[in-house]
Design a protein around this motif. Structure first.
Motif, PDB file in Angstrom:
ATOM      1  N   PHE A 167      25.140 -87.717 -51.719  1.00  0.00           N
ATOM      2  CA  PHE A 167      24.762 -88.945 -52.407  1.00  0.00           C
ATOM      3  C   PHE A 167      24.898 -88.817 -53.919  1.00  0.00           C
ATOM      4  O   PHE A 167      24.971 -89.834 -54.623  1.00  0.00           O
ATOM      5  CB  PHE A 167      23.333 -89.359 -52.034  1.00  0.00           C
ATOM      6  N   HIS A 168      24.924 -87.582 -54.440  1.00  0.00           N
ATOM      7  CA  HIS A 168      25.157 -87.391 -55.877  1.00  0.00           C
ATOM      8  C   HIS A 168      26.549 -87.855 -56.274  1.00  0.00           C
ATOM      9  O   HIS A 168      26.767 -88.289 -57.413  1.00  0.00           O
ATOM     10  CB  HIS A 168      25.011 -85.912 -56.242  1.00  0.00           C
ATOM     11  N   HIS A 169      27.480 -87.750 -55.373  1.00  0.00           N
ATOM     12  CA  HIS A 169      28.881 -88.033 -55.682  1.00  0.00           C
ATOM     13  C   HIS A 169      29.339 -89.395 -55.176  1.00  0.00           C
ATOM     14  O   HIS A 169      30.301 -89.959 -55.696  1.00  0.00           O
ATOM     15  CB  HIS A 169      29.766 -86.921 -55.115  1.00  0.00           C
ATOM     16  N   ASP A 170      28.657 -89.932 -54.165  1.00  0.00           N
ATOM     17  CA  ASP A 170      28.963 -91.264 -53.641  1.00  0.00           C
ATOM     18  C   ASP A 170      27.670 -91.888 -53.136  1.00  0.00           C
ATOM     19  O   ASP A 170      27.276 -91.681 -51.990  1.00  0.00           O
ATOM     20  CB  ASP A 170      29.994 -91.187 -52.520  1.00  0.00           C
ATOM     21  N   GLY A 171      27.021 -92.643 -53.998  1.00  0.00           N
ATOM     22  CA  GLY A 171      25.747 -93.240 -53.654  1.00  0.00           C
ATOM     23  C   GLY A 171      25.834 -94.399 -52.684  1.00  0.00           C
ATOM     24  O   GLY A 171      24.811 -94.918 -52.245  1.00  0.00           O
ATOM     25  N   LYS A 172      27.063 -94.791 -52.334  1.00  0.00           N
ATOM     26  CA  LYS A 172      27.226 -95.913 -51.396  1.00  0.00           C
ATOM     27  C   LYS A 172      27.376 -95.452 -49.951  1.00  0.00           C
ATOM     28  O   LYS A 172      27.457 -96.282 -49.041  1.00  0.00           O
ATOM     29  CB  LYS A 172      28.433 -96.760 -51.806  1.00  0.00           C
ATOM     30  N   LEU A 173      27.427 -94.135 -49.740  1.00  0.00           N
ATOM     31  CA  LEU A 173      27.527 -93.633 -48.373  1.00  0.00           C
ATOM     32  C   LEU A 173      26.243 -93.940 -47.607  1.00  0.00           C
ATOM     33  O   LEU A 173      25.162 -93.503 -47.994  1.00  0.00           O
ATOM     34  CB  LEU A 173      27.751 -92.117 -48.374  1.00  0.00           C
ATOM     35  N   LEU A 174      26.389 -94.674 -46.521  1.00  0.00           N
ATOM     36  CA  LEU A 174      25.231 -94.972 -45.673  1.00  0.00           C
ATOM     37  C   LEU A 174      25.272 -94.199 -44.363  1.00  0.00           C
ATOM     38  O   LEU A 174      24.258 -94.110 -43.661  1.00  0.00           O
ATOM     39  CB  LEU A 174      25.161 -96.476 -45.386  1.00  0.00           C
ATOM     40  N   THR A 175      26.449 -93.664 -44.021  1.00  0.00           N
ATOM     41  CA  THR A 175      26.588 -92.797 -42.855  1.00  0.00           C
ATOM     42  C   THR A 175      27.454 -91.602 -43.242  1.00  0.00           C
ATOM     43  O   THR A 175      28.288 -91.698 -44.148  1.00  0.00           O
ATOM     44  CB  THR A 175      27.232 -93.524 -41.650  1.00  0.00           C
ATOM     45  N   LEU A 176      27.245 -90.488 -42.558  1.00  0.00           N
ATOM     46  CA  LEU A 176      28.004 -89.274 -42.868  1.00  0.00           C
ATOM     47  C   LEU A 176      27.993 -88.357 -41.654  1.00  0.00           C
ATOM     48  O   LEU A 176      26.936 -88.081 -41.077  1.00  0.00           O
ATOM     49  CB  LEU A 176      27.365 -88.539 -44.046  1.00  0.00           C
ATOM     50  N   LYS A 177      29.184 -87.874 -41.272  1.00  0.00           N
ATOM     51  CA  LYS A 177      29.276 -86.854 -40.231  1.00  0.00           C
ATOM     52  C   LYS A 177      29.272 -85.486 -40.896  1.00  0.00           C
ATOM     53  O   LYS A 177      29.992 -85.248 -41.862  1.00  0.00           O
ATOM     54  CB  LYS A 177      30.538 -87.049 -39.393  1.00  0.00           C
ATOM     55  N   THR A 178      28.457 -84.591 -40.385  1.00  0.00           N
ATOM     56  CA  THR A 178      28.313 -83.280 -40.988  1.00  0.00           C
ATOM     57  C   THR A 178      27.898 -82.275 -39.919  1.00  0.00           C
ATOM     58  O   THR A 178      27.644 -82.639 -38.768  1.00  0.00           O
ATOM     59  CB  THR A 178      27.282 -83.316 -42.138  1.00  0.00           C
ATOM     60  N   GLU A 179      27.809 -81.014 -40.318  1.00  0.00           N
ATOM     61  CA  GLU A 179      27.466 -79.951 -39.372  1.00  0.00           C
ATOM     62  C   GLU A 179      25.966 -79.685 -39.389  1.00  0.00           C
ATOM     63  O   GLU A 179      25.342 -79.601 -40.453  1.00  0.00           O
ATOM     64  CB  GLU A 179      28.214 -78.670 -39.741  1.00  0.00           C
ATOM     65  N   LEU A 180      25.400 -79.539 -38.210  1.00  0.00           N
ATOM     66  CA  LEU A 180      24.001 -79.146 -38.082  1.00  0.00           C
ATOM     67  C   LEU A 180      23.899 -77.636 -38.300  1.00  0.00           C
ATOM     68  O   LEU A 180      24.550 -76.860 -37.618  1.00  0.00           O
ATOM     69  CB  LEU A 180      23.482 -79.507 -36.692  1.00  0.00           C
ATOM     70  N   LEU A 181      23.101 -77.238 -39.283  1.00  0.00           N
ATOM     71  CA  LEU A 181      22.951 -75.814 -39.585  1.00  0.00           C
ATOM     72  C   LEU A 181      21.730 -75.198 -38.928  1.00  0.00           C
ATOM     73  O   LEU A 181      21.771 -74.045 -38.492  1.00  0.00           O
ATOM     74  CB  LEU A 181      22.881 -75.599 -41.101  1.00  0.00           C
ATOM     75  N   SER A 182      20.633 -75.942 -38.850  1.00  0.00           N
ATOM     76  CA  SER A 182      19.441 -75.423 -38.183  1.00  0.00           C
ATOM     77  C   SER A 182      18.552 -76.568 -37.760  1.00  0.00           C
ATOM     78  O   SER A 182      18.570 -77.652 -38.359  1.00  0.00           O
ATOM     79  CB  SER A 182      18.665 -74.457 -39.089  1.00  0.00           C
TER      80      SER A 182
END
Length: 281
Positions: free
Chosen positions: A13-28
């Protein structure tokens, strides 16, 4: 249920405050009871049904810098045939106080029977509550508009003047200043805030080095380097074009008029500090 110790959460969100959804990796993912005591203490209303999730990146703004935590969901991107995806309702995010740079997401499984079905390495999708994010962004930008208005009006009028901390919570939004601001300044402050909103001043996000601050004559604003997020070498700043620059990790609207009607509610004074409270409509 944890992978190798992560080095830090990338703050998307620091780099794109308009992102409302995001796919990412679960770390823990850990039951709340398995979390370090120091981290349990930062979640005041958590219980045995809660889990704490860490992901590689996040669009959830963790509570801090005067801004409330985002809320939303973290869900599996795949599901068994005929079943809804496994999903966690996230109601709070905080910075880890044990492991520097990690964002902890607190929540409960929508279906408690699915609690064991998310594992480190899974791809998950984050989604934040867009309505709350917009409200928090409006409040945060309005706080900087108010701070700019007060500085421009009173910096040379009040001995020892300086901007201090701020709260951008819906029920307690206020900015604090060093120096005693008399009640007679309430209307001039309101008028200046209204002017800044009418002008629809652009709100720009940038990343500065210490030299950038010096070049702008803003040495007083250089943050401590310990505040840099993992992997970052520059400080994030918010510039209200035509007004002020603030080191800031929060979320914002694109122009000042998008704050909506902003009302200066009260000026309180105590022990040499003035607190100017405000609301947005």
């Amino acid at each position: 249920m944890a992978s190798d110790k992560p080095t830090g959460t990338h703050l998307a969100f620091h780099h794109d405050g308009k992102l409302l959804t995001l796919k990412t990796e679960l770390l823990s993912i850990r039951p709340f009871a398995a979390v370090e005591e120091q981290n349990r203490a930062i979640f005041k209303d958590a219980g045995d049904d809660d889990y704490v999730v860490v992901t590689k990146e996040t669009i959830f703004h963790p509570q801090g810098g005067g801004q409330p935590s985002d809320e939303g969901t973290i869900s599996a991107t795949t599901s068994e045939e005929g079943q809804a995806p496994v999903s966690i309702d996230i109601r709070a995010a905080r910075m880890d106080v044990v492991n520097d740079g990690l964002v902890l997401h607190l929540g409960r499984f929508k279906d408690p029977s699915t609690a064991g079905k998310l594992q480190p390495g899974d791809v998950v999708e984050q989604a934040i509550d867009a309505e709350k994010r917009l409200l928090y962004s409006r409040l945060h930008t309005a706080g900087h508009v108010l701070g700019s208005a007060v500085r421009h009006l009173l910096e040379k009028e009040i001995e020892g003047f300086d901007e201090l901390k701020a709260s951008h919570f819906p029920d307690s939004a206020a900015c604090e200043f060093r120096g005693l601001i008399e009640g007679k300044w309430k209307q001039p402050i309101q008028d200046r805030v209204d002017e800044y909103l009418r002008r629809a001043m652009p709100v720009e996000i940038d990343f500065w080095t210490e030299d950038d601050f010096r070049r702008e004559g803003l040495e007083r604003l250089i943050p401590d380097r310990s505040l840099l997020p993992p992997g970052e070498t520059k400080f994030r700043v918010v510039r209200i074009v035509g007004a002020e620059v603030y080191p800031c990790g929060g979320t914002h609207v694109d122009t000042t008029d998008l704050c909506g009607a902003t009302t200066v509610k009260k000026i309180g004074r105590s022990k040499g500090i003035s607190r100017v409270s405000y609301t947005v409509a």
